[in-house]
Structure formats: structure tokens, C-alpha cells
Design an enzyme around this catalytic site. Structure first.
Site, mmCIF file in Angstrom:
data_model
loop_
_atom_site.group_PDB
_atom_site.id
_atom_site.type_symbol
_atom_site.label_atom_id
_atom_site.label_comp_id
_atom_site.label_asym_id
_atom_site.label_seq_id
_atom_site.Cartn_x
_atom_site.Cartn_y
_atom_site.Cartn_z
ATOM 1 N N CYS A 65 -15.371 19.203 -67.963
ATOM 2 C CA CYS A 65 -14.863 20.459 -68.522
ATOM 3 C C CYS A 65 -13.477 20.771 -67.942
ATOM 4 C CB CYS A 65 -15.844 21.590 -68.218
ATOM 5 S SG CYS A 65 -15.265 23.224 -68.724
ATOM 6 N N CYS A 68 -13.391 24.126 -66.071
ATOM 7 C CA CYS A 68 -14.080 24.036 -64.778
ATOM 8 C C CYS A 68 -13.170 23.394 -63.728
ATOM 9 C CB CYS A 68 -15.364 23.231 -64.927
ATOM 10 S SG CYS A 68 -16.564 23.929 -66.079
#
Length: 304
Positions: A65, A68
Site C-alpha cells: 500500500c 501505508c
């Protein structure tokens, strides 16, 4: 010359001290880094119940991600302040812990939860170190509505969701193993899972039926007087059927007796007169007919 020798001697004497000082500094740096690394805790399916006690800030992420990865430095710096603020800072890798992903219903990444003594709230603020510190220090989490107990991670519903996510991940791994390692085509893997689902459903249905009959048996069959009542009812039916058969036989006998009596009465009665199409009487003897005919002719002759 003597002064130079003295300076060289002093330098050689101070070298071990410098080496010791460098080693101590390196050790301190390593211990500090280890302490910082240990301040960021990792939550798994095995130890997730630890977050039900105390105050926690938990981040759900995935290695692939981009968002993230962008928030990772700020979260690491925030974790360095966790011990001073009395807050446990943790992370959860949803790719490795699918059960926790289903338990907390993670639909977007990264997702951050605040937990205080088992009460969960979803963090919706900015994602910087200062915002995280202000959220905890100023207790801004009190203004957020907590997650309902029905959807709490320890509820029965969320336990079922966790098991379902674990099962889905297990099925996915089995599918990848059969297609990649065993060389089974994709449609063949689908057929195998379909048949397994069908037979497992049938087996589960039979097991549930047996459990239901064992735990909650029917009152009709569980009573001790049921079989006695059943036998008495069958005997009553047999007796009733026998009575009906006897009555039917008696009615037939009465009908036969009535027919015999009617036949005897018919024999005793005199024969009835019946006229033929020609106007002649039947049921009398030929001599009587002749006499009547002769008498009619004589009457006709007398009239003429």
C-alpha cells in the site's frame, strides 16, 4: 626531540580510551535503536486480546500500500513517544493476519483504531506525528462515538467474520497450491471446491439434525406412554374393523333371508293374469280358454 617522544607516548596511551569510548557510543546507539524498534508492537491473531486492556493506537497496513508506506515514518516517530505517554503503539499486517482484517472489518488502508479498556474508536484525523500526539494527549478520542458492542472485535459476529476471512485465505492458498504446484487447471480447482462445498454442506446438515434430535427430542416420541397409546389405538382400530365386518356380514345374511322369504311368498300367491299382444289371457289352462271361447260364440249366435 624529547618533547616529541613524550607527545607520541601520550597519543598512544590515549588511543585505547578513544576506542573504548567509540565502542560504548556504538553500543548505546544499538540499544537505543532496539528500544525504539521494540516500542512499536506487532499484533497477531494469537495476541490480539492484549489490546483489550490499557490504551492502544493500532495501525492496519499492507506492505504493497503506497499510503501505508507514506505514513510509516510518522508512525515510527509516534511510537517513540508511546512509552512516555503511557500508550501502546502497534501495527497489524493484514496480508499476514487475515483474521484480524475480518475481525475489525478493514475496508481501506491504512486504518487506525484507538482502544481504551476494550472500547474501540476509529481514528479519522490527520496522519502526522503531532496529530497523533495531540489526539492522545488532549483525549480527542472522547468526542468520537465508540464502535457498537455488536461490531466489537470480541463479539460473536466479529468472531464469525474472522473465521470466514481465515477460511477464505486458506481456500486461496489451496487454490494457488493446486494450480501452481500440482498443475491443475483453474476450472478443475473450481470443480473440486464446488464438490467439497456440496458434500461438506450435506454432512453438516446431517450432523445438525442429529444434534437437534439428541438435544431437543420430540415430546411425542420421548414420552413413556406414547407406545402404549399407540398400541391401544391400533387395537381399537382392529376391534372397530372387526365390528364393521361383522355388521356387514349380518346385513348380507338379513338380505338373503328377506330374499328367501319373498321367494316363498311368491310361490304361495296365485298366478297373475297377463294379457298377450293378441288380447289373450295368460296364466290359465287351455281348457278354460276353450270353454270361454265356446261360451262367447254361443252368446253371439243367440244374439243373432
Amino acid at each position: 626531540m624529547a618533547s616529541r617522544v613524550r607527545s607520541d607516548t601520550r597519543m598512544w596511551e590515549s588511543t585505547p580510551r578513544l576506542l573504548c569510548l567509540c565502542l560504548c557510543l556504538a553500543l548505546v546507539v544499538q540499544l537505543t535503536a532496539a528500544g525504539r524498534a521494540s516500542s512499536l508492537k506487532e499484533i497477531t491473531d494469537g495476541n490480539w486480546e492484549d489490546i483489550l486492556a490499557g490504551e492502544w493506537m493500532i495501525k492496519f497496513f499492507a506492505p504493497w500500500c503506497p499510503a501505508c508506506q507514506q505514513i510509516q515514518p510518522a508512525w515510527s516517530e509516534f511510537a517513540d513517544w508511546g512509552e512516555d505517554m503511557g500508550v501502546n503503539i502497534a501495527k497489524v499486517d493484514v496480508t499476514e493476519q487475515p483474521g484480524l482484517s475480518g475481525r475489525f472489518i478493514i475496508t481501506s488502508l491504512p486504518t487506525i483504531y484507538h482502544c481504551k479498556d476494550g472500547v474501540f474508536r476509529k481514528y479519522q484525523g490527520a496522519r502526522t506525528k503531532d496529530d497523533f500526539l495531540s489526539f492522545v494527549h488532549d483525549q480527542k478520542w472522547r468526542a468520537i462515538e465508540p464502535v457498537s458492542s455488536w461490531f466489537g472485535p470480541s463479539s460473536f459476529l466479529m468472531n464469525s467474520m474472522s473465521a470466514l476471512f481465515k477460511l477464505s485465505m486458506f481456500i486461496r492458498r489451496c487454490h494457488n497450491y493446486m494450480t501452481d504446484q500440482l498443475g491443475i487447471p483453474v476450472w478443475g480447482s473450481y470443480i473440486i471446491f464446488g464438490l467439497a462445498t456440496l458434500f461438506s454442506g450435506l454432512a453438516l446438515g446431517l450432523i445438525l439434525v442429529f444434534i437437534a434430535d439428541f438435544v431437543c427430542p420430540s415430546r411425542r416420541f420421548s414420552s413413556s406412554d406414547y407406545y402404549q397409546k399407540k398400541q391401544s389405538m391400533e387395537q381399537g382400530r382392529l376391534i372397530q374393523q372387526q365390528d364393521e365386518d361383522h355388521e356387514a356380514d349380518g346385513e348380507e345374511d338379513d338380505d338373503e333371508d328377506e330374499e328367501e322369504e319373498e321367494d316363498e311368498e311368491d310361490e304361495d300367491r296365485p298366478p297373475r293374469r297377463r294379457e298377450s299382444p293378441a288380447g289373450r289371457t295368460q296364466g290359465f289352462s287351455d281348457e278354460a280358454v276353450r270353454k270361454r271361447i265356446v261360451a262367447q260364440r254361443q252368446d253371439e249366435e243367440e244374439d243373432t
